[in-house]
Design a protein around this motif. Structure first.
Motif, PDB file in Angstrom:
ATOM      1  N   SER A   1       0.847   4.176  -2.797  1.00  0.00           N
ATOM      2  CA  SER A   1       0.458   5.646  -2.458  1.00  0.00           C
ATOM      3  C   SER A   1       1.858   6.574  -2.873  1.00  0.00           C
ATOM      4  CB  SER A   1       0.819   5.602  -1.311  1.00  0.00           C
ATOM      5  OG  SER A   1      -0.488   4.846  -0.437  1.00  0.00           O
TER       6      SER A   1
ATOM      7  N   THR B   1       3.811   9.707   3.368  1.00  0.00           N
ATOM      8  CA  THR B   1       3.520   8.412   2.980  1.00  0.00           C
ATOM      9  C   THR B   1       5.992   8.037   2.869  1.00  0.00           C
ATOM     10  OG1 THR B   1       2.204   8.236   1.792  1.00  0.00           O
ATOM     11  CG2 THR B   1       3.555   6.368   1.614  1.00  0.00           C
TER      12      THR B   1
ATOM     13  N   ASN C   1       0.819  -1.465  -0.272  1.00  0.00           N
ATOM     14  CA  ASN C   1       0.169  -0.672  -0.074  1.00  0.00           C
ATOM     15  C   ASN C   1       1.098   1.094   0.286  1.00  0.00           C
ATOM     16  OD1 ASN C   1      -2.792  -1.647  -0.163  1.00  0.00           O
ATOM     17  ND2 ASN C   1      -2.276  -1.781   2.338  1.00  0.00           N
ATOM     18  N   TYR C   2       2.031   1.369   1.257  1.00  0.00           N
ATOM     19  CA  TYR C   2       2.826   2.429   0.415  1.00  0.00           C
ATOM     20  C   TYR C   2       3.162   2.731  -1.263  1.00  0.00           C
ATOM     21  CZ  TYR C   2       2.270   2.143   5.796  1.00  0.00           C
ATOM     22  OH  TYR C   2       2.511   2.334   7.030  1.00  0.00           O
TER      23      TYR C   2
ATOM     24  N   ASP D   1       1.542   6.900  -7.113  1.00  0.00           N
ATOM     25  CA  ASP D   1       0.096   7.375  -6.827  1.00  0.00           C
ATOM     26  C   ASP D   1       0.414   9.475  -6.272  1.00  0.00           C
ATOM     27  OD1 ASP D   1      -0.928   5.122  -7.933  1.00  0.00           O
ATOM     28  OD2 ASP D   1      -2.080   5.432  -5.818  1.00  0.00           O
TER      29      ASP D   1
END
Length: 126
Positions: free
Chosen positions: A7, A31, A3-4, A10
């Motif tokens: 992120s 992040t 997920n990190y 993104d």
């Protein structure tokens, strides 16, 4: 950690289209700080330091644009997280403005653990 990493991608994509987009700068800094905490908990000191350095880099870009307490707090957290590292590993490359040094375009200064912790204790220096 998937997920990190998603992120980060993104936020990087977002910042490619608008390099000074404040929410993007804050988000990518936060992040990186979160990843630093994960790496530190896994005793991956070098990676934790690298993530703190990247967090400070992006948060500095955000702080130049605004005077939001949330940005300064994240920057302070990024610096003080390094207190858990040995002296030899707790250095950072930072923008000269953070340490009230003379600026040359594109230059960054390497600061020691003591200077990193001092920086983390100060809230607003720009």
């Amino acid at each position: 950690m998937g997920n990190y990493e998603e992120s980060l991608e993104d936020f990087k994509n977002l910042l490619e289209s608008s390099a000074d987009y404040l929410p993007g700068l804050k988000g990518i800094g936060e992040t990186h700080l979160s990843l630093a905490r994960v790496y530190l908990s896994q005793q991956l000191n070098g990676l934790a330091r690298d993530m703190c350095e990247k967090a400070v880099f992006y948060l500095t870009k955000a702080a130049i644009q605004c005077d939001f307490a949330c940005v300064w707090k994240l920057m302070g957290d990024s610096c003080t997280l390094l207190s858990k590292l040995p002296e030899t590993e707790a250095h950072l490359e930072v923008h000269p403005r953070l340490v009230n040094a003379e600026e040359n375009e594109g230059d960054f200064l390497t600061i020691t653990k003591a200077e990193v912790l001092e920086l983390g204790a100060r809230v607003r220096v720009m």
